[in-house]
Design a protein around this motif. Sequence first.
Motif, short mmCIF file in Angstrom:
data_model
loop_
_atom_site.label_atom_id
_atom_site.label_comp_id
_atom_site.label_asym_id
_atom_site.label_seq_id
_atom_site.Cartn_x
_atom_site.Cartn_y
_atom_site.Cartn_z
N SER B 23 0.85 -1.18 0.00
CA SER B 23 0.00 0.00 0.00
C SER B 23 0.88 1.23 0.00
CB SER B 23 -0.88 0.00 1.25
OG SER B 23 -0.07 0.30 2.36
N LEU B 24 0.31 2.35 -0.35
CA LEU B 24 1.06 3.59 -0.18
C LEU B 24 1.22 3.80 1.32
CD1 LEU B 24 -0.78 5.76 -2.83
CD2 LEU B 24 1.53 4.80 -2.97
N PRO B 25 2.42 4.12 1.78
CA PRO B 25 2.60 4.31 3.22
C PRO B 25 1.89 5.56 3.72
CG PRO B 25 4.63 4.81 2.05
CD PRO B 25 3.65 4.35 1.02
N ILE B 26 1.38 5.52 4.91
CA ILE B 26 0.82 6.73 5.50
C ILE B 26 1.63 7.07 6.75
CG2 ILE B 26 -1.54 6.46 4.61
CD1 ILE B 26 -2.27 5.35 7.41
N ASP B 27 1.79 8.36 6.96
CA ASP B 27 2.52 8.81 8.14
C ASP B 27 1.49 9.27 9.16
OD1 ASP B 27 4.10 9.94 10.05
OD2 ASP B 27 5.38 11.03 8.64
N THR B 28 1.37 8.52 10.25
CA THR B 28 0.34 8.87 11.24
C THR B 28 0.91 9.77 12.33
OG1 THR B 28 0.79 6.83 12.44
CG2 THR B 28 -0.99 6.77 10.84
N GLY B 29 2.16 10.16 12.22
CA GLY B 29 2.76 11.03 13.22
C GLY B 29 4.10 10.50 13.65
N LYS B 30 4.06 9.55 14.58
CA LYS B 30 5.30 8.94 15.05
C LYS B 30 5.56 7.63 14.31
CE LYS B 30 5.93 12.16 17.92
NZ LYS B 30 6.95 13.16 17.49
N VAL B 31 4.62 7.24 13.47
CA VAL B 31 4.70 5.94 12.83
C VAL B 31 4.42 6.09 11.34
CG1 VAL B 31 3.73 3.60 12.75
CG2 VAL B 31 3.88 4.80 14.94
N GLU B 32 5.20 5.37 10.52
CA GLU B 32 4.85 5.28 9.11
C GLU B 32 4.33 3.87 8.88
OE1 GLU B 32 7.18 7.34 5.90
OE2 GLU B 32 7.58 5.27 5.36
N ALA B 33 3.09 3.78 8.46
CA ALA B 33 2.43 2.48 8.33
C ALA B 33 2.18 2.14 6.87
CB ALA B 33 1.11 2.48 9.09
N SER B 34 2.31 0.86 6.54
CA SER B 34 1.99 0.42 5.19
C SER B 34 1.58 -1.05 5.24
CB SER B 34 3.19 0.60 4.27
OG SER B 34 4.31 -0.10 4.79
N LEU B 35 0.98 -1.52 4.16
CA LEU B 35 0.61 -2.93 4.06
C LEU B 35 1.52 -3.59 3.02
CD1 LEU B 35 -3.31 -2.87 3.94
CD2 LEU B 35 -1.84 -3.31 5.92
N LEU B 36 1.97 -4.80 3.30
CA LEU B 36 2.76 -5.57 2.34
C LEU B 36 1.97 -6.82 2.00
CD1 LEU B 36 6.28 -5.64 4.08
CD2 LEU B 36 5.36 -3.87 2.57
N SER B 37 1.89 -7.15 0.72
CA SER B 37 1.23 -8.39 0.33
C SER B 37 2.25 -9.38 -0.19
CB SER B 37 0.18 -8.11 -0.74
OG SER B 37 -0.22 -9.34 -1.33
N SER B 38 2.04 -10.64 0.14
CA SER B 38 2.97 -11.67 -0.32
C SER B 38 2.75 -11.99 -1.81
CB SER B 38 2.79 -12.95 0.51
OG SER B 38 1.44 -13.39 0.40
N HIS B 39 1.57 -11.63 -2.32
CA HIS B 39 1.20 -12.05 -3.68
C HIS B 39 0.86 -10.86 -4.57
CE1 HIS B 39 0.87 -15.86 -1.68
NE2 HIS B 39 0.46 -16.49 -2.78
#
Lengths: 201, 689
Positions: B23-39
């Motif tokens: 996924s496109l990463p999002i910066d929630t403040g202190k954390v940069e979050a993203s989703l990774l898919s195996s497929h």
Amino acid sequence: MKMITFATAAVLALSTPAFAKITTGTSVADMTVVDSNGASHNLSDFAGKRVVLEWTNEGCPYVKKHYNSNNMQDLQRDATADGAVWLAVISSVPGKQGHKDNVQVVNWTAQHDVAATAVILDEEGTLGHAFSARTTPHMYIIDEDQTLVYQGAIDDNSSSNPATIDGATNYVREALASLDAGEAVAVTDTQPYGCSVKYSR
Amino acid sequence: MRALFLTLLLWLTATTGALATSSLPIDTGKVEASLLSSHYTVAPGETFQIALKTELDDHWHTYWRNPGDSGEPVQINWTVPGTVTTGDIVWPLPAPIPTGPIINYGFEGAPLFPVDFTLAADAAIGSVIEVEADVYYLVCKDICIPENGTLRIILQVADESELNDRNAAAIAEAINVAPRALAIPAAMQANGAALSLQFSDLPAGDFSNAYFFPYDNTLLIHSDPQTVSLGESGIQIDTTASFGWGEGFSEPQQGVLAFDVKGVRTGRIVTIATGPALSVSVDSLLPTTSGASITLWGAIFGALIGGLILNLMPCVFPVFSLKALSLAKSAHGERKTARREAWAYAGGVFATFAVLVIALMVVKAGGAAMGWGFQLQNPIIVGLLALLLFAVGLNLIGVFDVAGGSYQGAGAGLAGKGGLTGSFFTGTLAVLVATPCTAPFMASAIGYALAQPIFFTVLVFAALAAGFAAPFVLLAYAPGLLTKLPKPGPWMVRLREVLAFPMFAAAIWLVWVIGNQAGVDGMALILLAMLALALAVWLLQRTGLWRWIGVVMIVLAMALPFAARTAPPSGSVDLSMEAWSPERVAELRAGGQAVFVDFTADWCVTCKVNERLVMKTDAVKQAFADTNTAFLIADWTNKNDMIARELESYGRAGVPLYLYFPSGDNVVKGQVLPQVLTVDRVVNMLKGS
């Protein structure tokens, strides 16, 4: 609104090793704290009254949840109207989140319409350690016989989202109601939730 | 519009590949979050993984499924098409994160939270899988911030699945290092505040720093240390029960047992039932403690301070203060000499500790159960020490002088000779007379030291020696201090004489110890030896033949203690007290009685102080009577392997140790009381408040 400042090292008659939890059902009658003026405040001063202890930290999201929604103040008003002594305790050390001096306490209580009987500035964390207060909020109820009858969370929804207050079971309210009805408190221990108390390391 | 958006994303998938399976990463403040898919593409009926990746700012942390004392777990709310079933988060191994006295379980860095998804077998080829994750986490450093956001990822259903190798590898690695289930026998018992957990049939690894992370946050007190005892067939962890035990745990509980495999922290998910203790034979091996308990640095620091305090003990102080005065004498002469003497003294201290430690380790290596204070378990050694103290007393009071008769000899004469050799032996003497006085809080440091590899033992004892020698060396080096000491004069003779009396008192105490060890005969033997010694030093002041007779008398005096033999205990304990044995404890507890065990020894000053000021007070006696608590005494005055093993199982190498087993429970380990007791503490404990 009365203010009690526990500035210097407070002496607790109830010695607790390390950070062991105080057991529900323990008598707190001997718990005394000596303030900076050398005056000693003993919890037995409140004998015959119900005492609610609330650990607080204005900047903590979980405290905000209950203050911005007025949930905490409503509870404070209901409890004190019922004759209880409500002590809001700030154990944050100077420089850490939530710490307040006397003036800041006045501003804070005015701004948020805080209805606690007194705000305790526990900079040394002595009271906090005596009760093993871990989170903000962390609630304690002491009955008229000076026995600790409830400790733990304010309610059963540990989210920081204010929308979850509706529908949550407020343990403190339930415990106070049980006491009013002359019954034993049903839920005496719950896991407190929230931010950690900002003690010195 | 939505169709167009999806088409666009699919097009991106086709053209840019790797980007679209994350996924496109999002910066929630202190954390940069993203989703990774195996497929990239998923075939119908297949299982694939999507992981939430959170990159935390330095020193910020998020929380495990049980956040510990405070905090809130990482939460993911998935929205998936009807053809997809969602699994649970595969939680990474948490770490205990201390904040002041509070312990949290959580993560720093960039933890990955993989989740299994399964696509239905009847999913249409060519359709898309739109996965949406509402994520929420509390991220804390000094303060806490709740952060949230929504992440999306889109995959395509195809005949054949196609992996994103990089993501698949990262997810596989995360799952591989995450705790996985391990079926091993495990049991737990709570007894009052004490909680014991046993695990047996363990996999290969180092469990000396094992730690148990429970799923349920009401099972144990997170901020209390977990003491690990290694056994032959498993381990036992002792810690404190939390209020969840108020209603008990009828269902088996799960949690993660963390340990080390070749230096890598590893976790396994174990299931523990409430039930009788598993036998893991913890007797044979030494316990170690993890968590907030004593560390190497703590032990070194404790030993250092303990060494310092020893200088103030009644038996050491005269030696120390007289030596200090003799140093002052040197200072009025030459500073260089003072420094040399100080180092010679320190050398004597270190050498004596080294000899004691080597002796202790040799004896331990030989298989005997030994602890600190072992020197005093042998009546011969106690006898020689008593003679030594007596001789020092005679010297101080002026019966004989070794290095000249004037006040200038005070101090220098103490250990037989003046100058550097004298200083060296003063150091030796000081350590010897100090051994019975090991300060209470040194006990845990020494206990720690003896349970560690040799290297650490040596380090801790070196710290003890350094602390012991420090005041003296400091005196020689601090420019102001030495000149501040009073000028030598005739008053030193008076002081010296006065200081003889603590020495005589200490000697009397040791004679009493011998009395308990070797009976009246042994005691008489030592008193005779003292007589011979007194006669000898008097004769030595004469000349000619008399002098030679004096030398013979000294040899005789020294030889007499060797005739002392350990006598069986006289059995004259108070009516209310019984001798300790593990069987007796079990027997009494089976009968529903609470049991208090006092591990003591006659040569242990702390034990005696506790006995006089606390245990023998009316309030305590009354409390024992009121609560019908059995008082068992484990007397370690003489060597006793059974007692030594029991002490070891509580992480101690010496006495005192006070244990309390409340009635009506079947806990394995007793509650450990502080080494310095108070009446209130004991009474409150007995009365269960």
